[in-house]
Design an enzyme around this catalytic site. Structure first.
Site, PDB file in Angstrom:
ATOM      1  N   HIS A   1      -3.528   6.325   3.509  1.00  0.00           N
ATOM      2  CA  HIS A   1      -2.345   5.597   3.988  1.00  0.00           C
ATOM      3  C   HIS A   1      -1.078   6.433   3.845  1.00  0.00           C
ATOM      4  O   HIS A   1      -0.043   5.968   3.351  1.00  0.00           O
ATOM      5  CB  HIS A   1      -2.202   4.264   3.267  1.00  0.00           C
ATOM      6  CG  HIS A   1      -1.604   3.208   4.157  1.00  0.00           C
ATOM      7  ND1 HIS A   1      -1.803   1.865   3.955  1.00  0.00           N
ATOM      8  CD2 HIS A   1      -0.810   3.289   5.251  1.00  0.00           C
ATOM      9  CE1 HIS A   1      -1.167   1.166   4.874  1.00  0.00           C
ATOM     10  NE2 HIS A   1      -0.539   2.024   5.681  1.00  0.00           N
TER      11      HIS A   1
ATOM     12  N   CYS B   1       0.794  -1.227   0.000  1.00  0.00           N
ATOM     13  CA  CYS B   1       0.000   0.000   0.000  1.00  0.00           C
ATOM     14  C   CYS B   1       0.825   1.276   0.000  1.00  0.00           C
ATOM     15  O   CYS B   1       0.642   2.147  -0.854  1.00  0.00           O
ATOM     16  CB  CYS B   1      -0.942   0.007   1.210  1.00  0.00           C
ATOM     17  SG  CYS B   1      -2.183  -1.296   1.185  1.00  0.00           S
TER      18      CYS B   1
END
Length: 486
Positions: free
Chosen positions: A102, A51
């Site tokens: 994120h 991610c």
């Protein structure tokens, strides 16, 4: 006025899980429609298949060596001078993000005017024993969880289903009304942005779903679509481990092993169901765009940050260079024909997530910063031949599994830096990577060809992976390069 720009980003979706690509069971009618209204890139990859580094490539347009993120490491500040939303904001766009970011700190705007945040379960925010002194375990201002508690009761939490956020082998249906599922919430908040946006400015909206990343928790109606189907068996290459003496596959958050057959089939069904659930919610948003009169003045790009191995070669989750993990969906749609793309087109050239920023800026006629390593794909979407890159270099630092790969979408070479293992796949003849050609005498020339390309990519790297003539095994790896850590 300049076109609006919509970036639809999902998390952990395989590049092959589209019905428009002929997947045997997955149904994605609305994403298929995006492809019909534009161009689908058949050989799109993420250079760093987890991610954080993948999202850095999307938001900066830079390669993993330029962002400094060559593996997964949380809590490293995001201080990039030029970002995709920042450039749009400077160009007069109203910019908004909804859903997963994120980044660090978690509420870092990274150039957006506003972020409505849901990152899912982030360990460094959730672990109360690490945050007791500052009481910072309020999930860094996550917007979905307090909303959920307000909707269904103050005891609601992200762990109620008993599914770990990295569990790729276990699944169960969502237990609350579908309207409060995080997938629906992302679209609900995005529709609200259409209502509240500044109508005097074009908008850039990043609509970012946490799913189909685990937990595998689709609403029941979508799970029912798949649970009784005959699902395809995961491919297992001649090079894969076929024994599991440590019974690693019984761990719900395993990255490899032999998983009980029925458990794996439920996980497959739930994973596919999450994709179809997202697809229907994308359809909901497209209808809302029509109602707000913006659909035909919006350029849309759909992508994922990385894939999910889902049992391929008895492997799970992501980070590795195999197709299930590193290949991603990548579709550029132009419903109003603003860019004069070849509609319902497919492109064979290899593209990477770093190409998203220059593509979207190019589509809006916004200047592309010099620090951007990616290239606009618009030239590939026209009815003319153009020169393009010959291959991409990807990598991921992850202990004994640390590796580098190079591919042009037709062949792929993988080198495991800690063990020296080499793999070579002919993706045209063997798209499931069943046969490792590295030891095949007839492939020696191709193996040397790709190894030399990797040596070129790694020359001068601080880790010392090569002296310019050969690859050096066992060099210490790191998730972040020195220039990022300062």
């Amino acid at each position: 006025m300049k076109p609006n720009v919509l970036l639809i980003m999902v998390d952990q979706m395989r590049g092959d899980c589209l019905s428009v690509l002929g997947h045997p069971v997955v149904d994605t009618p609305n994403i298929d429609q995006l492809a019909q209204n534009g161009v689908l890139f058949k050989n799109a990859y993420t250079a760093t298949p987890t991610c954080v580094p993948a999202r850095a490539a999307v938001l900066t347009g830079m390669s993993q060596t330029s962002t400094g993120r060559v593996g997964y490491q949380d809590k490293v500040p995001w201080n990039y001078k030029h970002t995709l939303p920042g450039e749009f904001a400077k160009a007069g766009y109203h910019t908004q993000a909804v859903g997963k970011m994120h980044v660090y700190p978690a509420r870092n705007l990274v150039g957006f005017h506003n972020v409505v945040l849901h990152d899912g379960y982030l360990h460094y925010n959730r672990f109360k024993h690490n945050n007791m002194e500052t009481e910072s375990y309020n999930y860094s201002g996550d917007d979905y969880l307090p909303w959920l508690k307000n909707q269904v009761g103050n005891q609601a939490d992200l762990i109620d289903l008993g599914l770990d956020c990295n569990a790729s082998t276990v699944a169960r249906p969502w237990h609350l009304p579908e309207a409060v599922h995080p997938t629906n919430w992302v679209v609900t908040e995005s529709i609200d942005f259409l209502r509240r946006r500044d109508p005097t400015k074009p908008f850039f909206l990043k609509m970012s779903f946490v799913r189909p990343h685990p937990p595998f928790d689709p609403p029941q109606v979508f799970f029912d679509m798949y649970k009784d189907l005959e699902l395809p068996d995961a491919p297992v290459g001649d090079w894969a481990e076929r024994e599991d003496p440590k019974k690693s596959g019984y761990n719900p958050i395993t990255s490899k092993g032999i998983v009980p057959k029925n458990r794996l089939k439920r996980a497959q069904a739930a994973y596919y169901a999450l994709i179809t659930h997202i697809d229907y919610q994308i359809g909901r948003f497209l209808m809302a765009m029509e109602e707000h009169g913006v659909l035909n003045n919006t350029v849309i790009l759909f992508c994922s940050d990385h894939g999910e191995l889902l049992g391929d070669h008895n492997l799970f989750r992501k980070s590795l260079a195999y197709e299930g993990s590193a290949k991603v969906p990548f579709i550029l749609a132009d419903p109003g024909n603003l860019l004069k793309l070849k509609k319902n087109g497919m492109v064979e050239e290899v593209v990477e997530l770093r190409d998203i920023m220059p593509t979207l800026l190019d589509a809006a006629n916004v200047e592309i910063p010099e620090c951007v390593d990616g290239r606009s794909v618009l030239s590939l979407c026209k009815e003319r031949a153009v020169e393009w890159r010959e291959y991409i270099h990807g990598e991921h630092a992850s202990g004994q599994s640390s590796h580098h790969y190079v591919t042009n979408g037709k062949e792929k070479y993988i080198w495991y830096s800690q063990t020296g293992e080499e793999q070579l796949f002919n993706l045209e003849d063997d798209p499931q990577e069943l046969t490792n050609l590295a030891a095949v005498i007839e492939s020696a020339q191709r193996l040397t060809f790709w190894r030399e390309r990797l040596i070129k990519e790694l020359s001068g790297r601080e880790e010392g992976f090569t002296d310019g003539n050969r690859l050096i095994i066992g060099r210490e790896t790191k998730a972040c390069l020195d220039h990022l850590l300062g």
